[in-house]
Design an enzyme around this catalytic site. Sequence first.
Site, short mmCIF file in Angstrom:
data_model
loop_
_atom_site.label_atom_id
_atom_site.label_comp_id
_atom_site.label_asym_id
_atom_site.label_seq_id
_atom_site.Cartn_x
_atom_site.Cartn_y
_atom_site.Cartn_z
N ILE A 60 39.49 51.52 50.55
CA ILE A 60 39.00 52.45 49.54
C ILE A 60 37.83 51.84 48.78
CG2 ILE A 60 39.61 53.86 47.56
CD1 ILE A 60 42.54 53.23 48.15
N SER A 61 37.94 50.55 48.55
CA SER A 61 36.92 49.92 47.71
C SER A 61 36.83 48.43 48.01
CB SER A 61 37.30 50.15 46.24
OG SER A 61 36.93 49.07 45.43
N GLY A 65 35.26 45.34 46.07
CA GLY A 65 34.58 44.90 44.86
C GLY A 65 34.32 43.41 44.92
N GLU A 68 35.83 41.21 43.16
CA GLU A 68 37.03 40.42 43.00
C GLU A 68 38.23 40.92 43.79
OE1 GLU A 68 36.89 40.80 38.86
OE2 GLU A 68 35.58 39.09 38.59
N VAL A 89 40.52 47.06 48.00
CA VAL A 89 41.64 47.99 47.87
C VAL A 89 41.77 48.84 49.14
CG1 VAL A 89 42.66 49.84 46.49
CG2 VAL A 89 41.32 48.04 45.36
N LYS A 112 46.03 46.36 46.65
CA LYS A 112 44.93 45.61 46.05
C LYS A 112 45.03 44.15 46.49
CE LYS A 112 42.50 44.86 41.66
NZ LYS A 112 42.34 45.32 40.28
N ASP A 166 38.69 45.68 30.20
CA ASP A 166 37.63 46.13 31.11
C ASP A 166 37.66 47.65 31.17
OD1 ASP A 166 35.50 46.01 32.84
OD2 ASP A 166 36.70 45.58 34.62
P1 ADP Z 1 38.13 45.99 40.90
O1 ADP Z 1 38.54 44.73 40.20
O2 ADP Z 1 37.54 45.75 42.24
O3 ADP Z 1 37.31 46.90 40.03
P2 ADP Z 1 40.12 48.11 40.78
O4 ADP Z 1 41.56 47.91 40.48
O5 ADP Z 1 39.29 48.76 39.74
O6 ADP Z 1 39.52 46.70 41.22
O7 ADP Z 1 40.03 48.94 42.12
C1 ADP Z 1 38.80 49.27 42.71
C2 ADP Z 1 38.76 50.73 43.08
O8 ADP Z 1 39.80 51.05 43.98
C3 ADP Z 1 38.97 51.65 41.90
O9 ADP Z 1 37.76 51.95 41.27
C4 ADP Z 1 39.58 52.87 42.54
O10 ADP Z 1 38.57 53.73 43.04
C5 ADP Z 1 40.35 52.31 43.69
N1 ADP Z 1 41.77 52.12 43.33
C6 ADP Z 1 42.36 51.03 42.82
N2 ADP Z 1 43.67 51.23 42.61
C7 ADP Z 1 43.93 52.48 43.01
C8 ADP Z 1 45.10 53.30 43.05
N3 ADP Z 1 46.29 52.83 42.65
N4 ADP Z 1 44.99 54.56 43.53
C9 ADP Z 1 43.81 55.03 43.93
N5 ADP Z 1 42.67 54.32 43.92
C10 ADP Z 1 42.71 53.07 43.47
MN MN Z 2 37.62 48.31 38.62
#
Ligand code: ADP
Ligand code: MN
Length: 454
Positions: A197-198, A200, A202, A205, A227, A343
């Site tokens: 999904i992502s 980043g 750090e 996901v 994550k 954050d």
């Molecule tokens: P980072 O430290 O990389 O910002 P995040 O926890 O914000 O980590 O997760 C990155 C992205 O993944 C989020 O912006 C979101 O789009 C997606 N994401 C994270 N956790 C979830 C979740 N439980 N359900 C849906 N999307 C999620």
């Molecule tokens: Mn984030």
Amino acid sequence: SVAEGPFITGENIDTSSDLMLAQMLQMEFDREYDAQLRREEKKINGDSKVSISFENYRKVHPYDSDSSEDEVDWQDTRHDPYRADKPTTTPRKGFIGKGKDITTKHDEVVCGRKNTARMENFAPEFQVGDGIGMDLKLSNQVFNALKQHAYSEERRSARLHEKKEHSTAEKAVDPKTRLLLYKMVNAGMLETITGCISTGKESVVFHAYGGKSATEDKVIPPECAIKVFKTTLNEFKNRDKYIKDDYRFKDRFSKLNPRKIIRMWAEKEMHNLTRMQNAGIPCPQVVILKKHVLVMSFIGQDQVPAPKLKDVTLSSEDMKKAYYQILNMMQQLYKECNLVHADLSEYNMLWHDGKVWLIDVSQSVEPTHPHGLEFLFRDCRNVSQFFQKGGVAEALNERELFNAVSGLNITAENEVDFQAEIEALEKMNEDHVQNHGKKLSMFSSDGDPPIYDE
Ligand code: ADP
Ligand code: MN
């Protein structure tokens, strides 16, 4: 028997890592080996009153135990056993000693030991083995060959790394992490991991469909987010200001190696999410934590994650609703969870089911954290700016919001003075901790907000 999914099975099956394939085979082998041992044990023991055990002969795969040997290489460097006591140098004249005890700089033994010590300068990922107590002496020829090899390996891995950065999402995690994910699927806990999904700085996901839980009382959500905290050192450096000063982790921090610290981030996110869940704040629900991998419920539907607040266009009515909800959540977070998000912004709030969900709380701290109030002020600034720009006339400014959330009453009329007062409060609080120890009433309970006046 794993369900088809592009991540682990199916046609995209990734066979590029020999290491991972070998580890999977090893796991399978170990399992069969242990089963065979158990059968033999049973056969030998029969109905006998005295029995023997093969327990000690069981294979314990390193990835099953938390004391995996790969952690040894990041131990506390202050007591580095590899460091030579004192480098012995050969003086200019080229020799030391007298008469027949003379040793020149060409002495084979001295040279050999020096060469061995110089292996330390090879790139850290280049495995040079454990030479402690061995008095290893490398000839110049061998040393030079190794050095050459180390350099070319370094270049190769840099190239590989570059490739990896640009490759598909599945490769975004290292083989060890993939093995961990594979095991979750294999255990039936996850049905299939569909994709990323992502990615980043750090964390990475993934989305997954939930499987069956081993225990009856715990239900795995139909869709999960996984994550994976990145285990590279660069990222962890940026974060240590959060965790280093967090008194909850203070005692543990100094003794830990980077790998453990990264696990601690995952652990922190888990604890913080649990607190929020208990307070009824909409956020992902924790499913399981394994090392640096946190599985939680997925916010969204049918593999589509809920949009971030920054990416959705809300009606002015919804915008107002979202604002009040966030105001409320910030207060709950502070008062009931004893946490500051640290954050908080439109990037870490998802819009789902007609409301706002908070995510990304690994860096969240308690308000008594030495910079806790500054973090809170920053959060307030983000939130207040977002909603003021978004046309919510009722939105408090950052200073009003800060007071509303914290229950403090800072009266400074401008940003700079306000910030200064916040820092003064933090300082006072720190001194208080210094003078009275951490286990004062304001710290003893897990749920109460701090008391700043004495
Ligand atoms: P980072 O430290 O990389 O910002 P995040 O926890 O914000 O980590 O997760 C990155 C992205 O993944 C989020 O912006 C979101 O789009 C997606 N994401 C994270 N956790 C979830 C979740 N439980 N359900 C849906 N999307 C999620
Ligand atoms: Mn984030």
